[in-house]
Motif scaffolding. Sequence first.
Motif, PDB file in Angstrom:
ATOM      1  N   ALA A   1       0.828  -1.205   0.000  1.00 38.14           N
ATOM      2  CA  ALA A   1       0.000   0.000   0.000  1.00 38.14           C
ATOM      3  C   ALA A   1       0.864   1.257   0.000  1.00 38.14           C
ATOM      4  N   THR A   2       2.006   1.180   0.669  1.00 42.12           N
ATOM      5  CA  THR A   2       2.938   2.313   0.678  1.00 42.12           C
ATOM      6  C   THR A   2       3.645   2.377  -0.669  1.00 42.12           C
ATOM      7  N   PRO A   3       3.584   3.517  -1.361  1.00 43.17           N
ATOM      8  CA  PRO A   3       4.221   3.616  -2.686  1.00 43.17           C
ATOM      9  C   PRO A   3       5.715   3.334  -2.604  1.00 43.17           C
ATOM     10  N   SER A   4       6.237   2.617  -3.588  1.00 45.03           N
ATOM     11  CA  SER A   4       7.678   2.338  -3.611  1.00 45.03           C
ATOM     12  C   SER A   4       8.478   3.627  -3.732  1.00 45.03           C
ATOM     13  N   ALA A   5       7.886   4.639  -4.367  1.00 47.34           N
ATOM     14  CA  ALA A   5       8.571   5.927  -4.507  1.00 47.34           C
ATOM     15  C   ALA A   5       8.843   6.557  -3.143  1.00 47.34           C
TER      16      ALA A   5
ATOM     17  N   ALA B   1      -3.648  18.696   1.838  1.00 47.93           N
ATOM     18  CA  ALA B   1      -3.756  19.040   0.422  1.00 47.93           C
ATOM     19  C   ALA B   1      -2.395  18.996  -0.253  1.00 47.93           C
ATOM     20  N   ASP B   2      -2.337  18.351  -1.407  1.00 46.53           N
ATOM     21  CA  ASP B   2      -1.147  18.343  -2.260  1.00 46.53           C
ATOM     22  C   ASP B   2       0.018  17.539  -1.694  1.00 46.53           C
ATOM     23  N   LEU B   3      -0.235  16.622  -0.753  1.00 45.03           N
ATOM     24  CA  LEU B   3       0.842  15.781  -0.244  1.00 45.03           C
ATOM     25  C   LEU B   3       1.363  14.871  -1.353  1.00 45.03           C
ATOM     26  N   VAL B   4       2.675  14.692  -1.411  1.00 43.04           N
ATOM     27  CA  VAL B   4       3.271  13.817  -2.418  1.00 43.04           C
ATOM     28  C   VAL B   4       2.954  12.361  -2.110  1.00 43.04           C
ATOM     29  N   PHE B   5       3.103  11.970  -0.856  1.00 42.61           N
ATOM     30  CA  PHE B   5       2.902  10.574  -0.476  1.00 42.61           C
ATOM     31  C   PHE B   5       1.698  10.466   0.459  1.00 42.61           C
ATOM     32  N   THR B   6       0.714   9.691   0.032  1.00 41.76           N
ATOM     33  CA  THR B   6      -0.519   9.563   0.798  1.00 41.76           C
ATOM     34  C   THR B   6      -0.989   8.112   0.820  1.00 41.76           C
ATOM     35  N   SER B   7      -1.993   7.884   1.652  1.00 40.62           N
ATOM     36  CA  SER B   7      -2.684   6.594   1.649  1.00 40.62           C
ATOM     37  C   SER B   7      -3.585   6.548   0.414  1.00 40.62           C
TER      38      SER B   7
ATOM     39  N   ILE C   1       0.754   9.111   5.130  1.00 44.60           N
ATOM     40  CA  ILE C   1       1.222   7.734   5.256  1.00 44.60           C
ATOM     41  C   ILE C   1       1.223   7.326   6.726  1.00 44.60           C
ATOM     42  N   ASP C   2       0.704   6.155   7.018  1.00 39.29           N
ATOM     43  CA  ASP C   2       0.726   5.625   8.378  1.00 39.29           C
ATOM     44  C   ASP C   2       2.106   5.012   8.627  1.00 39.29           C
ATOM     45  N   PRO C   3       2.861   5.496   9.630  1.00 38.56           N
ATOM     46  CA  PRO C   3       4.210   4.979   9.878  1.00 38.56           C
ATOM     47  C   PRO C   3       4.249   3.467  10.121  1.00 38.56           C
ATOM     48  N   SER C   4       3.249   2.943  10.818  1.00 43.06           N
ATOM     49  CA  SER C   4       3.236   1.498  11.083  1.00 43.06           C
ATOM     50  C   SER C   4       3.062   0.719   9.797  1.00 43.06           C
TER      51      SER C   4
ATOM     52  N   ALA D   1       4.000   1.826   6.828  1.00 40.56           N
ATOM     53  CA  ALA D   1       5.240   2.015   6.079  1.00 40.56           C
ATOM     54  C   ALA D   1       6.325   1.070   6.587  1.00 40.56           C
ATOM     55  N   ARG D   2       6.417   0.919   7.902  1.00 41.55           N
ATOM     56  CA  ARG D   2       7.412   0.001   8.468  1.00 41.55           C
ATOM     57  C   ARG D   2       7.136  -1.440   8.039  1.00 41.55           C
ATOM     58  N   ARG D   3       5.872  -1.819   8.073  1.00 43.46           N
ATOM     59  CA  ARG D   3       5.496  -3.171   7.663  1.00 43.46           C
ATOM     60  C   ARG D   3       5.829  -3.406   6.188  1.00 43.46           C
ATOM     61  N   ASP D   4       5.497  -2.445   5.346  1.00 44.99           N
ATOM     62  CA  ASP D   4       5.754  -2.599   3.911  1.00 44.99           C
ATOM     63  C   ASP D   4       7.241  -2.582   3.600  1.00 44.99           C
ATOM     64  N   PHE D   5       8.002  -1.792   4.367  1.00 42.34           N
ATOM     65  CA  PHE D   5       9.439  -1.748   4.123  1.00 42.34           C
ATOM     66  C   PHE D   5      10.082  -3.081   4.480  1.00 42.34           C
ATOM     67  N   LYS D   6       9.580  -3.732   5.509  1.00 41.90           N
ATOM     68  CA  LYS D   6      10.095  -5.054   5.863  1.00 41.90           C
ATOM     69  C   LYS D   6       9.856  -6.045   4.728  1.00 41.90           C
ATOM     70  N   LYS D   7       8.706  -5.942   4.067  1.00 38.66           N
ATOM     71  CA  LYS D   7       8.418  -6.812   2.928  1.00 38.66           C
ATOM     72  C   LYS D   7       9.428  -6.586   1.816  1.00 38.66           C
ATOM     73  N   MET D   8       9.748  -5.322   1.559  1.00 41.43           N
ATOM     74  CA  MET D   8      10.715  -4.993   0.517  1.00 41.43           C
ATOM     75  C   MET D   8      12.096  -5.534   0.875  1.00 41.43           C
ATOM     76  N   CYS D   9      12.467  -5.390   2.132  1.00 39.99           N
ATOM     77  CA  CYS D   9      13.779  -5.879   2.576  1.00 39.99           C
ATOM     78  C   CYS D   9      13.854  -7.398   2.449  1.00 39.99           C
ATOM     79  N   THR D  10      12.772  -8.080   2.790  1.00 38.48           N
ATOM     80  CA  THR D  10      12.747  -9.537   2.675  1.00 38.48           C
ATOM     81  C   THR D  10      12.887  -9.957   1.222  1.00 38.48           C
ATOM     82  N   ALA D  11      12.178  -9.277   0.333  1.00 38.73           N
ATOM     83  CA  ALA D  11      12.251  -9.600  -1.090  1.00 38.73           C
ATOM     84  C   ALA D  11      13.646  -9.346  -1.657  1.00 38.73           C
ATOM     85  N   ALA D  12      14.342  -8.336  -1.112  1.00 44.07           N
ATOM     86  CA  ALA D  12      15.683  -7.997  -1.592  1.00 44.07           C
ATOM     87  C   ALA D  12      16.768  -8.779  -0.872  1.00 44.07           C
ATOM     88  N   ASP D  13      16.384  -9.570   0.141  1.00 41.91           N
ATOM     89  CA  ASP D  13      17.333 -10.356   0.933  1.00 41.91           C
ATOM     90  C   ASP D  13      18.374  -9.445   1.583  1.00 41.91           C
TER      91      ASP D  13
END
Length: 273
Positions: free
Chosen positions: A79-83, A176-182, A188-191, A193-205
């Motif tokens: 859900a958190t944009p990769s950008a 208004a005009d936020l670059v990164f949103t839900s 963006i909800d920090p929790s 974002a942290r969860r999604d970043f862990k997924k990215m880290c796992t995928a990248a080993d």
Amino acid sequence: TCRDYKQILGEMLEWAVARRYISWNPARLAKLPKDRSATNPDAPSVYKESKAKESFTREQYARLVAVLTSSSDDAPRTATPSAYFIAMLNTGARPGEIDGLRWGEVDLEGRSITFDFAMKRSDGGKPIRIGATKSGNRRDLEITDLLASALRRHRVLQAERRLAAGPLWTTDPRWADLVFTSEVGTPIDPSHARRDFKKMCTAADVPQLSLYEMRHTVASLMVDADIPLREVADLLGHKDLEMVVKRYRHRTEGVVKSHVAVLGALARPWFDP
């Protein structure tokens, strides 16, 4: 935390003294606890030592960026944009600065981005407003090819999400005009974002570091590449004199661009702007 509580309690009691509800302020006699009692070795530690910051290596950085920019079916979808993560890895900005970034501070044609504000949250993590950055310093950075490409794709994706959300998209003027949103235009909800970043880290080993450690990674890679500490300080926006003396130097005027060659080079040869 103890200092903050003592100050708040003291101000409350001063208010009561001024209105003659009480005759004196007992908070004036309160002493802040020490880290450990010299007379009682079994006394619990009041302040925990902060965890030492870690950072990705050059190889881990490249693998993570490869996952974040992958368009294959096997790439994780979050859900958190990769950008959002690419912006952190290419600017060294604080998470709050990324959260509070507005499109008006992004110049894709001029290839620059400005960090002048940051998201302010309550103790529970709820976003409440956008205010000044931690240092209070505005800084203008040149955008890497990787980040420019990611932001262009993200802007299109965000527009599609807004159309899909329809009336569910927030009308709160604070966001208004936020670059990164839900998916409904809220911060963006920090929790999440942290969860999604862990997924990215796992995928990248790669190690599952914190969001803030992406900032530490950028600083480490810059220093390892022999970039002058003055330039590193400019990139990260350090202001405090003690911090500058210990690690970097004070910010200079102008657009910071030394990070573009270093961080941008790690994206090649698999990234073609």
